[in-house]
Design a protein around this motif. Structure first.
Motif, PDB file in Angstrom:
ATOM      1  N   SER A  69       0.584  -1.112  -0.153  1.00  0.00           N
ATOM      2  CA  SER A  69       0.043  -0.249   0.449  1.00  0.00           C
ATOM      3  C   SER A  69       0.838   1.173   0.273  1.00  0.00           C
ATOM      4  O   SER A  69       0.357   1.862   0.861  1.00  0.00           O
ATOM      5  CB  SER A  69      -1.237   0.006   0.700  1.00  0.00           C
ATOM      6  N   SER A  70       1.801   1.232  -0.892  1.00  0.00           N
ATOM      7  CA  SER A  70       2.998   2.084  -1.182  1.00  0.00           C
ATOM      8  C   SER A  70       3.576   2.917  -2.173  1.00  0.00           C
ATOM      9  O   SER A  70       2.599   2.535  -2.763  1.00  0.00           O
ATOM     10  CB  SER A  70       4.371   2.588   0.310  1.00  0.00           C
ATOM     11  N   LYS A  71       4.313   3.705  -2.372  1.00  0.00           N
ATOM     12  CA  LYS A  71       4.491   3.768  -3.527  1.00  0.00           C
ATOM     13  C   LYS A  71       6.387   3.273  -3.110  1.00  0.00           C
ATOM     14  O   LYS A  71       7.157   4.077  -2.541  1.00  0.00           O
ATOM     15  CB  LYS A  71       4.738   5.106  -4.103  1.00  0.00           C
ATOM     16  N   PHE A  72       6.921   2.973  -5.007  1.00  0.00           N
ATOM     17  CA  PHE A  72       8.117   2.405  -4.926  1.00  0.00           C
ATOM     18  C   PHE A  72       8.887   3.387  -6.099  1.00  0.00           C
ATOM     19  O   PHE A  72       8.173   2.106  -7.056  1.00  0.00           O
ATOM     20  CB  PHE A  72       8.323   1.553  -4.382  1.00  0.00           C
ATOM     21  N   PHE A  73      10.036   3.379  -5.915  1.00  0.00           N
ATOM     22  CA  PHE A  73      10.811   4.267  -7.586  1.00  0.00           C
ATOM     23  C   PHE A  73      11.951   3.459  -7.418  1.00  0.00           C
ATOM     24  O   PHE A  73      13.121   3.825  -6.168  1.00  0.00           O
ATOM     25  CB  PHE A  73      10.306   5.668  -7.663  1.00  0.00           C
ATOM     26  N   GLY A  74      12.768   2.850  -8.583  1.00  0.00           N
ATOM     27  CA  GLY A  74      14.218   2.575  -8.337  1.00  0.00           C
ATOM     28  C   GLY A  74      14.777   2.464  -9.318  1.00  0.00           C
ATOM     29  O   GLY A  74      13.693   2.024 -10.218  1.00  0.00           O
ATOM     30  N   SER A  75      16.345   3.018  -9.205  1.00  0.00           N
ATOM     31  CA  SER A  75      16.586   3.446 -10.570  1.00  0.00           C
ATOM     32  C   SER A  75      18.321   3.203 -10.135  1.00  0.00           C
ATOM     33  O   SER A  75      18.737   3.228  -8.918  1.00  0.00           O
ATOM     34  CB  SER A  75      16.528   4.932 -11.220  1.00  0.00           C
ATOM     35  N   GLY A  76      18.900   2.435 -11.248  1.00  0.00           N
ATOM     36  CA  GLY A  76      19.881   2.233 -10.920  1.00  0.00           C
ATOM     37  C   GLY A  76      20.376   1.055 -10.017  1.00  0.00           C
ATOM     38  O   GLY A  76      21.147   1.302  -8.873  1.00  0.00           O
ATOM     39  N   ILE A  77      19.566   0.194 -10.030  1.00  0.00           N
ATOM     40  CA  ILE A  77      19.843  -1.167  -8.940  1.00  0.00           C
ATOM     41  C   ILE A  77      20.647  -2.181  -9.176  1.00  0.00           C
ATOM     42  O   ILE A  77      20.122  -2.372 -10.473  1.00  0.00           O
ATOM     43  CB  ILE A  77      18.749  -1.287  -8.629  1.00  0.00           C
ATOM     44  N   ASN A  78      22.043  -2.241  -9.054  1.00  0.00           N
ATOM     45  CA  ASN A  78      22.781  -3.445  -9.136  1.00  0.00           C
ATOM     46  C   ASN A  78      22.125  -4.894  -9.090  1.00  0.00           C
ATOM     47  O   ASN A  78      22.072  -5.600  -9.955  1.00  0.00           O
ATOM     48  CB  ASN A  78      24.589  -3.753  -8.270  1.00  0.00           C
ATOM     49  N   ASN A  79      21.131  -5.084  -8.368  1.00  0.00           N
ATOM     50  CA  ASN A  79      19.487  -6.587  -7.635  1.00  0.00           C
ATOM     51  C   ASN A  79      19.005  -6.433  -7.241  1.00  0.00           C
ATOM     52  O   ASN A  79      19.255  -5.284  -6.066  1.00  0.00           O
ATOM     53  CB  ASN A  79      20.695  -7.432  -7.201  1.00  0.00           C
ATOM     54  N   LEU A  80      17.991  -6.474  -7.771  1.00  0.00           N
ATOM     55  CA  LEU A  80      16.570  -6.154  -7.207  1.00  0.00           C
ATOM     56  C   LEU A  80      15.549  -7.345  -6.488  1.00  0.00           C
ATOM     57  O   LEU A  80      15.869  -8.250  -7.319  1.00  0.00           O
ATOM     58  CB  LEU A  80      16.025  -5.787  -7.780  1.00  0.00           C
ATOM     59  N   ASP A  81      15.379  -7.421  -4.980  1.00  0.00           N
ATOM     60  CA  ASP A  81      14.597  -8.886  -4.972  1.00  0.00           C
ATOM     61  C   ASP A  81      13.439  -8.002  -4.648  1.00  0.00           C
ATOM     62  O   ASP A  81      13.094  -6.901  -3.303  1.00  0.00           O
ATOM     63  CB  ASP A  81      15.449  -9.164  -3.251  1.00  0.00           C
TER      64      ASP A  81
END
Length: 199
Positions: free
Chosen positions: A70-82
């Motif tokens: 129930s939130s907002k997430f922005f991700g950029s330039g991430i080497n490894n994402l889980d």
């Protein structure tokens, strides 16, 4: 937090937090509308967002483990994402690798045009919307979906509905001979998948 060296654990209820140029692990839980901005992180990051919180994370050289509810997430330039996201809005770009991508009842923008991978498996469950950007050439195989691929829209990539159907549309090989990126998708009856291939 600017230039912190060492391991940090934080729990935020509301308010704003900013982290830059940290060296060490971060473990952050945000709730009650908290907002987090972080960039240039050298070390693993564990991020938990809930109750209308927001996070903007840029340049993580290690693994980012994100649990978003129930939130907002922005991700950029991430080497490894889980990533695990439920009832959330997620925007991802310039992701090198993904060890997990699990979304439910969420709206997702996923830019895989910079990924190092050649293949990605994607599940779009019911009541979720996922838009994917891919580099060309690209192939999209929709293994399961609503009847006749309802809820699936693919442009700029070859498309196959089912595992035995014909490939149609798109470009087979790039000018430099690079093999096509393969996206394999399972789409729920009320899920929506939009894929756009480009240079």
């Amino acid at each position: 937090m600017d230039g912190v060296r060492g391991n940090v654990k934080a729990e935020l209820e509301g308010g704003d937090a900013f982290a830059e140029s940290t060296r060490g692990s971060l473990d952050v839980t945000a709730s009650t509308g908290a907002r987090i901005t972080a960039e240039d992180l050298q070390g693993p990051l564990v991020l938990r967002l809930r109750e209308d919180s927001e996070a903007e994370i840029r340049q993580v050289l290690d693994t980012l483990t994100a649990k978003v509810h129930s939130s907002k997430f922005f991700g950029s330039g991430i080497n490894n994402l889980d990533l695990v996201a439920t009832e959330s809005v997620v925007t991802l770009e310039n992701i090198q690798r993904m060890t997990r991508f699990k979304v439910d009842q969420s709206e997702v923008e996923l830019d895989l045009s910079q990924t190092e991978e050649q293949k990605f498996n994607l599940k779009v469950p019911d009541d979720s919307y996922v838009r994917v950007l891919l580099y060309s050439p690209c192939r999209v195989r929709v293994r399961t979906s609503a009847e006749s691929g309802k809820g699936v829209d693919v442009t700029g990539c070859e498309l196959q509905i089912g595992t035995t159907g014909r490939w149609r549309g798109g470009q087979l090989r790039s000018i430099d001979g690079r093999p096509p990126f393969m996206l394999i998708a399972d789409v729920g009856d009320t899920g929506e998948l939009r894929v756009q291939g480009g240079p």
